[in-house]
Design a protein around this motif. Structure first.
Motif, PDB file in Angstrom:
ATOM      1  N   ALA A   1     -35.256   2.304  21.495  1.00  0.00           N
ATOM      2  CA  ALA A   1     -35.170   1.358  20.566  1.00  0.00           C
ATOM      3  C   ALA A   1     -36.265   0.583  20.328  1.00  0.00           C
ATOM      4  CB  ALA A   1     -33.855   0.314  20.923  1.00  0.00           C
ATOM      5  N   GLU A   2     -37.385   1.406  20.005  1.00  0.00           N
ATOM      6  CA  GLU A   2     -38.651   0.889  19.470  1.00  0.00           C
ATOM      7  C   GLU A   2     -39.739   0.104  20.530  1.00  0.00           C
ATOM      8  OE1 GLU A   2     -39.780   1.850  17.006  1.00  0.00           O
ATOM      9  OE2 GLU A   2     -38.091   2.592  15.682  1.00  0.00           O
TER      10      GLU A   2
ATOM     11  N   LEU B   1     -41.499  -3.279  22.514  1.00  0.00           N
ATOM     12  CA  LEU B   1     -41.497  -4.849  22.511  1.00  0.00           C
ATOM     13  C   LEU B   1     -42.679  -5.245  23.198  1.00  0.00           C
ATOM     14  CD1 LEU B   1     -40.228  -7.674  22.155  1.00  0.00           C
ATOM     15  CD2 LEU B   1     -39.027  -7.023  24.231  1.00  0.00           C
TER      16      LEU B   1
ATOM     17  N   GLN C   1     -33.859  -6.797  19.711  1.00  0.00           N
ATOM     18  CA  GLN C   1     -33.995  -6.229  20.700  1.00  0.00           C
ATOM     19  C   GLN C   1     -33.510  -6.777  22.119  1.00  0.00           C
ATOM     20  OE1 GLN C   1     -38.185  -5.515  20.135  1.00  0.00           O
ATOM     21  NE2 GLN C   1     -37.775  -3.393  20.174  1.00  0.00           N
TER      22      GLN C   1
ATOM     23  N   ASN D   1     -37.469  -2.182  12.259  1.00  0.00           N
ATOM     24  CA  ASN D   1     -38.939  -1.961  12.591  1.00  0.00           C
ATOM     25  C   ASN D   1     -39.761  -1.401  11.276  1.00  0.00           C
ATOM     26  OD1 ASN D   1     -40.884  -1.770  14.746  1.00  0.00           O
ATOM     27  ND2 ASN D   1     -40.800   0.286  14.263  1.00  0.00           N
TER      28      ASN D   1
ATOM     29  N   ILE E   1     -32.207  -2.169  14.599  1.00  0.00           N
ATOM     30  CA  ILE E   1     -33.629  -2.156  15.169  1.00  0.00           C
ATOM     31  C   ILE E   1     -34.627  -1.185  14.554  1.00  0.00           C
ATOM     32  CG2 ILE E   1     -35.090  -2.059  17.283  1.00  0.00           C
ATOM     33  CD1 ILE E   1     -32.673  -3.073  18.743  1.00  0.00           C
TER      34      ILE E   1
ATOM     35  N   LYS F   1     -36.574  -8.153  14.432  1.00  0.00           N
ATOM     36  CA  LYS F   1     -36.614  -6.845  15.388  1.00  0.00           C
ATOM     37  C   LYS F   1     -36.552  -7.581  16.818  1.00  0.00           C
ATOM     38  CE  LYS F   1     -40.375  -4.963  16.473  1.00  0.00           C
ATOM     39  NZ  LYS F   1     -40.789  -4.217  17.792  1.00  0.00           N
ATOM     40  N   THR F   2     -37.378  -8.426  17.122  1.00  0.00           N
ATOM     41  CA  THR F   2     -37.406  -8.972  18.308  1.00  0.00           C
ATOM     42  C   THR F   2     -36.049  -9.603  18.950  1.00  0.00           C
ATOM     43  OG1 THR F   2     -39.803  -9.514  18.552  1.00  0.00           O
ATOM     44  CG2 THR F   2     -38.686 -10.612  20.063  1.00  0.00           C
TER      45      THR F   2
ATOM     46  N   LEU G   1     -37.902   0.076  25.046  1.00  0.00           N
ATOM     47  CA  LEU G   1     -36.523  -0.038  25.222  1.00  0.00           C
ATOM     48  C   LEU G   1     -35.837   1.289  25.329  1.00  0.00           C
ATOM     49  CD1 LEU G   1     -37.278  -2.842  23.744  1.00  0.00           C
ATOM     50  CD2 LEU G   1     -34.985  -3.167  23.764  1.00  0.00           C
TER      51      LEU G   1
END
Length: 115
Positions: free
Chosen positions: A92-93, A95, A52, A24, A20, A48-49, A80
């Motif tokens: 984790a980035e 969303l 996730q 990103n 991820i 990426k989505t 996340l």
């Protein structure tokens, strides 16, 4: 007996977070070089989505959950959040909330958010 986390179809939480983060970064570079609407940019963003969502469906609520990022400016975002750090990462980035509503069922959104 085969440990599912060793199989490519069942990546560990650590592996998913690494992917991820890498995707990103690639997405941001693609946006800078080719624009937000380029095929590479949109493909990177969508991958990426997907990763996730896979992380959430595989490891929530024990290891990851959604939490609103109240410090973000502009579009409302979820982070996340990892329950235990992976490397030096606690997240984790991001969303976008609108994307989460598109790709997750209402029941999943409720289940994945920290209560």
């Amino acid at each position: 007996m085969i440990d599912e986390t060793d199989e490519p179809l069942y990546p560990s939480v650590e592996k998913l977070v690494q992917e991820i983060v890498a995707i990103n970064h690639a997405w941001k570079v693609a946006c800078e070089l080719f624009g937000q609407n380029s095929h590479l940019s949109t493909s990177s963003r969508d991958l990426k989505t997907c990763l996730q969502v896979r992380l959430l469906r595989s490891y929530s609520p024990e290891q990851v959950y959604l939490i609103e990022d109240k410090q973000s400016e502009g579009e409302p975002l979820y982070s996340l959040r990892l329950r235990e750090p992976i490397g030096n990462r606690l997240y984790a980035e991001h969303l976008p909330m609108r994307v989460a509503k598109e790709v997750l069922a209402d029941k999943e959104l409720e289940q994945f958010q920290k209560i």
